[in-house]
Design an enzyme around this catalytic site. Structure first.
Site, short mmCIF file in Angstrom:
data_model
loop_
_atom_site.label_atom_id
_atom_site.label_comp_id
_atom_site.label_asym_id
_atom_site.label_seq_id
_atom_site.Cartn_x
_atom_site.Cartn_y
_atom_site.Cartn_z
N ALA A 52 3.16 -0.86 4.66
CA ALA A 52 2.59 -0.81 6.01
C ALA A 52 2.14 -2.18 6.52
CB ALA A 52 1.41 0.16 6.03
N TYR B 178 11.35 8.11 0.55
CA TYR B 178 11.16 7.07 -0.47
C TYR B 178 11.74 7.42 -1.83
CZ TYR B 178 8.00 5.37 3.15
OH TYR B 178 7.47 4.94 4.34
N HIS C 143 12.55 -3.23 1.96
CA HIS C 143 12.05 -1.92 2.34
C HIS C 143 12.96 -0.85 1.77
CE1 HIS C 143 9.30 -3.91 5.03
NE2 HIS C 143 10.32 -4.61 5.50
N ARG D 40 5.41 10.73 -2.88
CA ARG D 40 5.10 10.45 -1.47
C ARG D 40 6.36 10.58 -0.62
NH1 ARG D 40 4.75 4.47 1.10
NH2 ARG D 40 4.34 5.07 3.25
N PRO E 250 0.80 -1.23 0.00
CA PRO E 250 0.00 0.00 0.00
C PRO E 250 0.82 1.27 0.00
CG PRO E 250 -0.08 -1.09 2.14
CD PRO E 250 0.57 -2.05 1.20
N ASN E 251 0.31 2.25 -0.75
CA ASN E 251 0.86 3.59 -0.88
C ASN E 251 2.12 3.65 -1.74
OD1 ASN E 251 -1.09 5.02 0.89
ND2 ASN E 251 -0.19 3.67 2.44
N ASN F 144 7.79 -5.92 -1.00
CA ASN F 144 7.79 -4.78 -0.10
C ASN F 144 6.36 -4.66 0.40
OD1 ASN F 144 7.71 -2.38 1.27
ND2 ASN F 144 8.98 -1.28 -0.22
N ARG G 213 13.21 4.50 12.19
CA ARG G 213 11.96 5.24 12.14
C ARG G 213 11.12 5.00 13.38
NH1 ARG G 213 9.43 4.49 6.36
NH2 ARG G 213 8.29 6.38 7.04
N GLU H 111 12.21 -10.07 1.68
CA GLU H 111 11.49 -8.91 2.20
C GLU H 111 12.32 -7.66 1.91
OE1 GLU H 111 10.70 -9.14 6.40
OE2 GLU H 111 10.22 -7.00 6.55
O1 LIG Z 1 10.59 1.59 3.53
C1 LIG Z 1 9.64 1.02 2.94
O2 LIG Z 1 9.68 0.67 1.75
C2 LIG Z 1 8.33 0.74 3.69
C3 LIG Z 1 7.21 1.41 3.03
C4 LIG Z 1 6.11 1.85 3.69
O3 LIG Z 1 5.07 2.34 3.02
C5 LIG Z 1 6.06 1.88 5.17
O4 LIG Z 1 4.73 1.70 5.69
C6 LIG Z 1 7.02 0.90 5.80
O5 LIG Z 1 7.08 1.06 7.20
C7 LIG Z 1 8.42 1.05 5.16
#
Ligand SMILES: O=C(O)[C@@H]1C=C(O)[C@@H](O)[C@H](O)C1
Length: 151
Positions: A78, A24, A101, A19, A11-12, A75, A108, A99
């Site tokens: 959340a 990111y 990120h 974002r 998500p997101n 990834n 964080r 996994e």
């Molecule tokens: O660092 C990332 O890719 C992760 C991405 C997200 O959207 C967060 O909710 C995670 O906590 C971290």
């Protein structure tokens, strides 16, 4: 033909590029997926991509991978910190997964310090920004033997 790899973004991550770019980065999801497919192809592997904001859709996509995907790179965003369902789906299909990120979650908020997946992962890559996707693809393409080949 090399490994069949499935890249799942949670998500997101469809908002990548705009974002919280200080966390990111500025690469869009489309750019990331395109470069990931090309990178996998350069290594003789095949990469499928999937992104969803919905936990159940991610679970469904993981289940669909059984029998036709050799490695999953995920990834979970959340859902990393909340989803027993995604953990169970990955265990249920018995496909090795990495996994990933973009950020180093351990620097964080404390709620990001726990993952429901890490203890089951082949490897965890975090903190390298979007470069981590390339590192994960390198490993998935070159260093993971498909379970069907192990039988
Ligand atoms: O660092 C990332 O890719 C992760 C991405 C997200 O959207 C967060 O909710 C995670 O906590 C971290």
């Amino acid at each position: 033909m090399g490994n069949s790899i499935l890249l799942i973004n949670g998500p997101n991550l469809n908002l990548l590029g705009t974002r919280e770019p200080h966390i990111y980065g500025h690469t869009t999801l489309s750019e990331l997926e395109t470069s990931s497919v090309e990178h996998a192809r350069s290594l003789g592997a095949e990469l499928q991509v999937f992104q969803s904001n919905h936990e159940g859709a991610i679970i469904d996509r993981i289940q669909e991978a059984r029998g036709n995907v050799d490695v999953i790179i995920i990834n979970p965003a959340a859902y990393t910190h909340t989803s027993v369902g995604i953990r169970d789906a990955l265990a249920g299909v018995d496909i090795p997964f990495i996994e990933l990120h973009i950020s180093n979650t351990h620097t964080r908020e404390t709620f990001r310090h726990h993952s429901y997946l890490s203890d089951k992962a082949v490897a965890v890559i975090m903190g390298f920004g979007v470069h981590g996707y390339g590192y994960a693809i390198d490993h998935a393409a070159k260093n993971i033997t498909p379970k069907k080949a192990q039988a």
